[in-house]
Design a protein around this motif. Sequence first.
Motif, PDB file in Angstrom:
ATOM      1  N   UNK A 193      64.969  51.817  16.919  1.00  0.00           N
ATOM      2  CA  UNK A 193      63.698  52.148  16.267  1.00  0.00           C
ATOM      3  C   UNK A 193      63.576  53.652  16.035  1.00  0.00           C
ATOM      4  N   UNK A 194      63.979  54.442  16.996  1.00  0.00           N
ATOM      5  CA  UNK A 194      63.886  55.888  16.859  1.00  0.00           C
ATOM      6  C   UNK A 194      64.797  56.383  15.735  1.00  0.00           C
ATOM      7  N   UNK A 195      65.954  55.759  15.585  1.00  0.00           N
ATOM      8  CA  UNK A 195      66.896  56.196  14.563  1.00  0.00           C
ATOM      9  C   UNK A 195      66.503  55.750  13.161  1.00  0.00           C
ATOM     10  N   UNK A 196      65.779  54.627  13.039  1.00  0.00           N
ATOM     11  CA  UNK A 196      65.538  54.035  11.719  1.00  0.00           C
ATOM     12  C   UNK A 196      64.083  54.046  11.285  1.00  0.00           C
ATOM     13  N   UNK A 197      63.180  54.592  12.067  1.00  0.00           N
ATOM     14  CA  UNK A 197      61.754  54.472  11.760  1.00  0.00           C
ATOM     15  C   UNK A 197      61.360  55.191  10.474  1.00  0.00           C
ATOM     16  N   UNK A 198      62.106  56.235  10.084  1.00  0.00           N
ATOM     17  CA  UNK A 198      61.753  57.004   8.893  1.00  0.00           C
ATOM     18  C   UNK A 198      62.557  56.602   7.665  1.00  0.00           C
ATOM     19  N   UNK A 199      63.473  55.652   7.792  1.00  0.00           N
ATOM     20  CA  UNK A 199      64.296  55.241   6.660  1.00  0.00           C
ATOM     21  C   UNK A 199      63.445  54.497   5.632  1.00  0.00           C
ATOM     22  N   UNK A 200      63.791  54.663   4.348  1.00  0.00           N
ATOM     23  CA  UNK A 200      63.021  54.014   3.281  1.00  0.00           C
ATOM     24  C   UNK A 200      63.067  52.501   3.399  1.00  0.00           C
ATOM     25  N   UNK A 201      64.217  51.961   3.797  1.00  0.00           N
ATOM     26  CA  UNK A 201      64.361  50.507   3.912  1.00  0.00           C
ATOM     27  C   UNK A 201      63.625  49.940   5.113  1.00  0.00           C
ATOM     28  N   UNK A 202      63.123  50.816   5.994  1.00  0.00           N
ATOM     29  CA  UNK A 202      62.462  50.360   7.224  1.00  0.00           C
ATOM     30  C   UNK A 202      60.948  50.422   7.127  1.00  0.00           C
ATOM     31  N   UNK A 203      60.419  50.542   5.908  1.00  0.00           N
ATOM     32  CA  UNK A 203      58.980  50.594   5.718  1.00  0.00           C
ATOM     33  C   UNK A 203      58.477  49.245   5.202  1.00  0.00           C
TER      34      UNK A 203
END
Length: 232
Positions: A193-203
């Motif tokens: 979660x910490x690594x991917x929370x800001x990724x566009x695909x993770x919104x």
Amino acid sequence: MTTPEPQSPSPQPSEPVSKDRVYRSPAGIAGGVLLLALALWLGIDALVTGEGSTRWKALAMLVFLVPLIAAYTVRPAVFANEDRLRVRNPFRVIVLPWGQVAAFRSSYSNEVLVPSGDKYQLWSVPVSLRGRKKAARQEDRRAAGGGSRGGLLSGMGTSQFGPGGRRATATEGADRPVRAQGDRIMDELRDLQEARKDAAASQGEVTVRWAYEIVVPAVVGAVALAVLLGVG
């Protein structure tokens, strides 16, 4: 002289979707299989050898119990990939993009929290106080220089992700404390979660779907059984 027709751009190959990591409870599945086998054995025996309303009661009992047993034992699972977390609980399926995950919390149960304040229990990742005590003893032995056994167990008891969400190296794994299985899983989910929370695909938005394939048969079986017991 003919003018060549403009070539339509070839479609770009879509990015591969990362495979889900699946977290389930082996003990829950084993217990569920045994309970399902017992319920089916008793229910089928009553259907074959029973007389009169006994057969209908046995059938209603099966329709009522089998979905509930499966819901609480075999069904629960947590699926995690680089874009989202999907929690399959007994009666609901919750899909949470990493951008909507506020935190993970572990006390007497493992939970995921969202910014709105809602929380969802991770049924397939139970908290084991016995497992925590065992891990603490192993960590104490390792800290005291307890030999290769502690080192081997410490390597098995680490998250597979290091800082920033990258996969941890063997050296980093050996430096981490020994953790119980449920706590290791929560560490992995936190790192991802910490690594991917800001990724566009993770919104996106949190979605919750009721498991009608479980709820409907259980309700029908319960109503049928109540009617049959009421009329004798």
